[in-house]
Design a protein around this motif. Structure first.
Motif, PDB file in Angstrom:
ATOM      1  N   ALA A 176      11.008 -22.660 -23.598  1.00 20.48           N
ATOM      2  CA  ALA A 176       9.787 -22.598 -22.813  1.00 20.48           C
ATOM      3  C   ALA A 176       9.187 -23.988 -22.785  1.00 20.48           C
ATOM      4  CB  ALA A 176       8.795 -21.598 -23.400  1.00 20.48           C
ATOM      5  N   VAL A 177       8.371 -24.258 -21.770  1.00 20.63           N
ATOM      6  CA  VAL A 177       7.692 -25.541 -21.632  1.00 20.63           C
ATOM      7  C   VAL A 177       6.191 -25.284 -21.517  1.00 20.63           C
ATOM      8  CG1 VAL A 177       7.290 -27.516 -20.124  1.00 20.63           C
ATOM      9  CG2 VAL A 177       9.630 -26.803 -20.639  1.00 20.63           C
ATOM     10  N   LEU A 178       5.422 -25.932 -22.387  1.00 20.78           N
ATOM     11  CA  LEU A 178       3.961 -25.900 -22.346  1.00 20.78           C
ATOM     12  C   LEU A 178       3.472 -27.153 -21.646  1.00 20.78           C
ATOM     13  CD1 LEU A 178       1.074 -25.019 -23.280  1.00 20.78           C
ATOM     14  CD2 LEU A 178       1.540 -26.248 -25.418  1.00 20.78           C
ATOM     15  N   SER A 179       2.653 -26.986 -20.614  1.00 20.24           N
ATOM     16  CA  SER A 179       2.060 -28.133 -19.934  1.00 20.24           C
ATOM     17  C   SER A 179       0.783 -28.545 -20.651  1.00 20.24           C
ATOM     18  CB  SER A 179       1.764 -27.802 -18.472  1.00 20.24           C
ATOM     19  OG  SER A 179       1.119 -28.889 -17.843  1.00 20.24           O
ATOM     20  N   MET A 180       0.739 -29.803 -21.084  1.00 16.42           N
ATOM     21  CA  MET A 180      -0.438 -30.347 -21.769  1.00 16.42           C
ATOM     22  C   MET A 180      -1.373 -31.065 -20.793  1.00 16.42           C
ATOM     23  SD  MET A 180      -0.054 -29.687 -25.118  1.00 16.42           S
ATOM     24  CE  MET A 180      -0.915 -30.954 -26.058  1.00 16.42           C
ATOM     25  N   SER A 181      -0.792 -31.819 -19.847  1.00 17.21           N
ATOM     26  CA  SER A 181      -1.618 -32.592 -18.914  1.00 17.21           C
ATOM     27  C   SER A 181      -0.775 -33.030 -17.731  1.00 17.21           C
ATOM     28  CB  SER A 181      -2.201 -33.830 -19.619  1.00 17.21           C
ATOM     29  OG  SER A 181      -1.156 -34.674 -20.085  1.00 17.21           O
ATOM     30  N   GLY A 182      -1.455 -33.367 -16.625  1.00 19.81           N
ATOM     31  CA  GLY A 182      -0.781 -33.928 -15.468  1.00 19.81           C
ATOM     32  C   GLY A 182      -0.166 -32.895 -14.546  1.00 19.81           C
ATOM     33  N   GLU A 183       0.537 -33.399 -13.518  1.00 26.99           N
ATOM     34  CA  GLU A 183       1.136 -32.563 -12.483  1.00 26.99           C
ATOM     35  C   GLU A 183       2.656 -32.670 -12.596  1.00 26.99           C
ATOM     36  OE1 GLU A 183      -0.412 -33.541  -8.639  1.00 26.99           O
ATOM     37  OE2 GLU A 183      -2.413 -33.948  -9.440  1.00 26.99           O
ATOM     38  N   THR A 184       3.295 -31.553 -12.936  1.00 22.19           N
ATOM     39  CA  THR A 184       4.744 -31.560 -13.130  1.00 22.19           C
ATOM     40  C   THR A 184       5.398 -30.363 -12.457  1.00 22.19           C
ATOM     41  OG1 THR A 184       4.474 -30.394 -15.236  1.00 22.19           O
ATOM     42  CG2 THR A 184       4.660 -32.787 -15.332  1.00 22.19           C
ATOM     43  N   HIS A 185       6.681 -30.526 -12.158  1.00 21.93           N
ATOM     44  CA  HIS A 185       7.531 -29.429 -11.708  1.00 21.93           C
ATOM     45  C   HIS A 185       8.658 -29.285 -12.728  1.00 21.93           C
ATOM     46  CE1 HIS A 185       5.387 -30.152  -7.951  1.00 21.93           C
ATOM     47  NE2 HIS A 185       5.828 -28.987  -7.510  1.00 21.93           N
ATOM     48  N   VAL A 186       8.784 -28.096 -13.286  1.00 29.59           N
ATOM     49  CA  VAL A 186       9.821 -27.803 -14.273  1.00 29.59           C
ATOM     50  C   VAL A 186      10.816 -26.857 -13.617  1.00 29.59           C
ATOM     51  CG1 VAL A 186      10.314 -26.843 -16.551  1.00 29.59           C
ATOM     52  CG2 VAL A 186       8.172 -28.092 -16.158  1.00 29.59           C
ATOM     53  N   PRO A 217      15.722 -29.720 -15.200  1.00 31.45           N
ATOM     54  CA  PRO A 217      15.154 -30.697 -14.269  1.00 31.45           C
ATOM     55  C   PRO A 217      13.640 -30.810 -14.451  1.00 31.45           C
ATOM     56  CG  PRO A 217      16.544 -29.061 -13.142  1.00 31.45           C
ATOM     57  CD  PRO A 217      16.263 -28.534 -14.511  1.00 31.45           C
ATOM     58  N   LEU A 218      13.145 -32.038 -14.529  1.00 33.41           N
ATOM     59  CA  LEU A 218      11.716 -32.326 -14.682  1.00 33.41           C
ATOM     60  C   LEU A 218      11.312 -33.365 -13.644  1.00 33.41           C
ATOM     61  CD1 LEU A 218      11.655 -32.779 -18.569  1.00 33.41           C
ATOM     62  CD2 LEU A 218      10.882 -30.749 -17.314  1.00 33.41           C
ATOM     63  N   ARG A 219      10.199 -33.109 -12.953  1.00 33.86           N
ATOM     64  CA  ARG A 219       9.678 -34.082 -11.987  1.00 33.86           C
ATOM     65  C   ARG A 219       8.182 -34.201 -12.172  1.00 33.86           C
ATOM     66  NH1 ARG A 219       7.670 -33.546  -6.836  1.00 33.86           N
ATOM     67  NH2 ARG A 219       8.409 -31.387  -6.638  1.00 33.86           N
ATOM     68  N   ALA A 220       7.667 -35.429 -12.226  1.00 29.89           N
ATOM     69  CA  ALA A 220       6.246 -35.669 -12.460  1.00 29.89           C
ATOM     70  C   ALA A 220       5.598 -36.273 -11.223  1.00 29.89           C
ATOM     71  CB  ALA A 220       6.057 -36.607 -13.652  1.00 29.89           C
ATOM     72  N   ASP A 221       4.522 -35.637 -10.743  1.00 31.38           N
ATOM     73  CA  ASP A 221       3.758 -36.171  -9.621  1.00 31.38           C
ATOM     74  C   ASP A 221       2.646 -37.096 -10.096  1.00 31.38           C
ATOM     75  OD1 ASP A 221       5.326 -34.676  -7.875  1.00 31.38           O
ATOM     76  OD2 ASP A 221       4.017 -32.923  -8.055  1.00 31.38           O
ATOM     77  N   SER A 222       2.415 -37.128 -11.418  1.00 33.68           N
ATOM     78  CA  SER A 222       1.455 -38.034 -12.044  1.00 33.68           C
ATOM     79  C   SER A 222       1.946 -38.263 -13.470  1.00 33.68           C
ATOM     80  CB  SER A 222       0.051 -37.408 -12.066  1.00 33.68           C
ATOM     81  OG  SER A 222       0.024 -36.279 -12.940  1.00 33.68           O
ATOM     82  N   ASP A 223       1.325 -39.193 -14.184  1.00 40.88           N
ATOM     83  CA  ASP A 223       1.613 -39.262 -15.607  1.00 40.88           C
ATOM     84  C   ASP A 223       1.315 -37.892 -16.211  1.00 40.88           C
ATOM     85  OD1 ASP A 223       2.214 -41.917 -15.252  1.00 40.88           O
ATOM     86  OD2 ASP A 223       0.370 -42.672 -16.157  1.00 40.88           O
ATOM     87  N   ALA A 224       2.209 -37.406 -17.050  1.00 37.42           N
ATOM     88  CA  ALA A 224       2.074 -36.022 -17.503  1.00 37.42           C
ATOM     89  C   ALA A 224       2.594 -35.868 -18.923  1.00 37.42           C
ATOM     90  CB  ALA A 224       2.839 -35.083 -16.568  1.00 37.42           C
ATOM     91  N   GLY A 225       2.114 -34.808 -19.584  1.00 36.79           N
ATOM     92  CA  GLY A 225       2.559 -34.469 -20.921  1.00 36.79           C
ATOM     93  C   GLY A 225       2.983 -33.011 -20.994  1.00 36.79           C
TER      94      GLY A 225
END
Length: 321
Positions: free
Chosen positions: A214-224, A245-253
């Motif tokens: 599983a992936v927990l989003s901490m911050s930013g805009e991402t596509h998992v 696959p991971l893609r970031a639309d902004s700096d993200a955590g």
């Protein structure tokens, strides 16, 4: 690392019967819970639909909270058994004290790992002089039966190994990732990693197909794996993946949590994990009578009283409701 709910509901979890053996994209929304005087957390595990990811059985995300004029995190002494706790911060600091005598201030991207084993108590608080913002995650890992009676202890690591790729730095909290091994003690095959993504990053993270993730989003805009994951939400991914696959639309955590599906069936009530109602009843009695869990010295306040047990029987069951 605590559950302060005064009317907790038993979480019945574990067993392989409900593990998703293929890749899925199951987005879990949080439940909001008060933690102390001024901190609200978003609880992702246990969730109405899913109880565990590997041995990971409890996930809270909190912040970023502006605590410049607030006391911040203030969690009085409370007990744990049958689990490990992980403190993980992106901003702020938390002062840990426990009944083994450990006292340690944990700061961003430093690992505070407490193994409760047969029983421990601890407190958590923002220091009197603290940073303006508090942002992090609180996580529990269920101990297998062979290690539930291990001696309680606390581990601290200021420096942790990393895995890098263009636009990605993965800091390894626990377990193994892409051949890299964390120094933290793990009692089941698992992984916990902090993923820092730069804006525009488009990468594929290698995974173990025998693990569920599983992936927990901490911050930013991402596509998992193509799914937009907002901060404070958890995307369950199932098993059978060799890469993510991971893609970031902004700096993200993000936080990657995974592991071999946990075979044993458990019952979790308040801050305890056991295999039967009798174990939970005995833990409550021991905490109320001041035995087994020890004493936290140096905290300016009384320990938390244990909540009442529910009227009905507690039974161990599987991983999903």
């Amino acid at each position: 690392m605590s559950n302060l709910d005064r009317r907790p509901v038993p979480a019945l979890c574990g067993g392989r019967g409900f593990v998703v053996a293929e890749p899925v994209r199951e987005l879990l929304s949080p439940r909001r819970v008060r933690l102390g005087e001024s901190t609200e957390v978003r609880r992702l595990l246990p969730n109405l639909g899913r109880r565990m990811v590997g041995a990971w059985c409890f996930v809270d995300h909190y912040g970023p909270d502006d605590i410049a004029d607030e006391p911040g995190m203030q969690v009085p002494p409370h007990p744990h058994m049958g689990l490990q706790t992980v403190s993980w911060l992106h901003e702020g600091e938390v002062l840990h004290r426990d009944s083994t005598g450990s006292v340690r201030t944990v700061r961003p991207r430093e690992l505070g790992l407490m193994t409760s084993g047969r029983g421990i108590s601890h407190s958590e608080e923002s220091p009197r002089s603290h940073a303006r913002y508090l942002h992090g995650a609180q996580l529990w890992i269920a101990l297998p039966d062979t290690h539930r009676d291990t001696a309680p202890h606390f581990e601290y690591y200021a420096g942790l190994p990393t895995v890098t790729a263009p636009g990605l730095t993965a800091t390894l909290l626990l377990g193994t990732l892409d051949g890299t091994v964390s120094p933290g003690t793990a009692y089941t095959p698992l992984v916990g990693a902090d993923l820092a993504l730069a804006r525009g990053a488009d990468v594929r993270l290698p995974l173990d197909p025998d693990f569920e993730y599983a992936v927990l989003s901490m911050s930013g805009e991402t596509h998992v794996d193509g799914v937009p994951v907002r901060p404070g939400s958890l995307l369950y991914l199932g098993c059978g993946r060799t890469e993510l696959p991971l893609r970031a639309d902004s700096d993200a955590g993000l936080m990657l949590l995974g592991g071999e599906p946990f075979e044993e069936e458990l019952v979790m009530f308040w801050n305890w994990i056991g295999h039967s109602q009798e174990e939970i009843e005995r833990a409550r009695r021991d905490w109320t009578e001041g035995t087994r869990f020890g004493e936290v010295k140096g905290y300016a306040g009384a320990p938390l009283p244990a909540p009442e047990l529910p009227a009905g029987p507690l039974k161990t069951r599987g991983r999903t409701r």
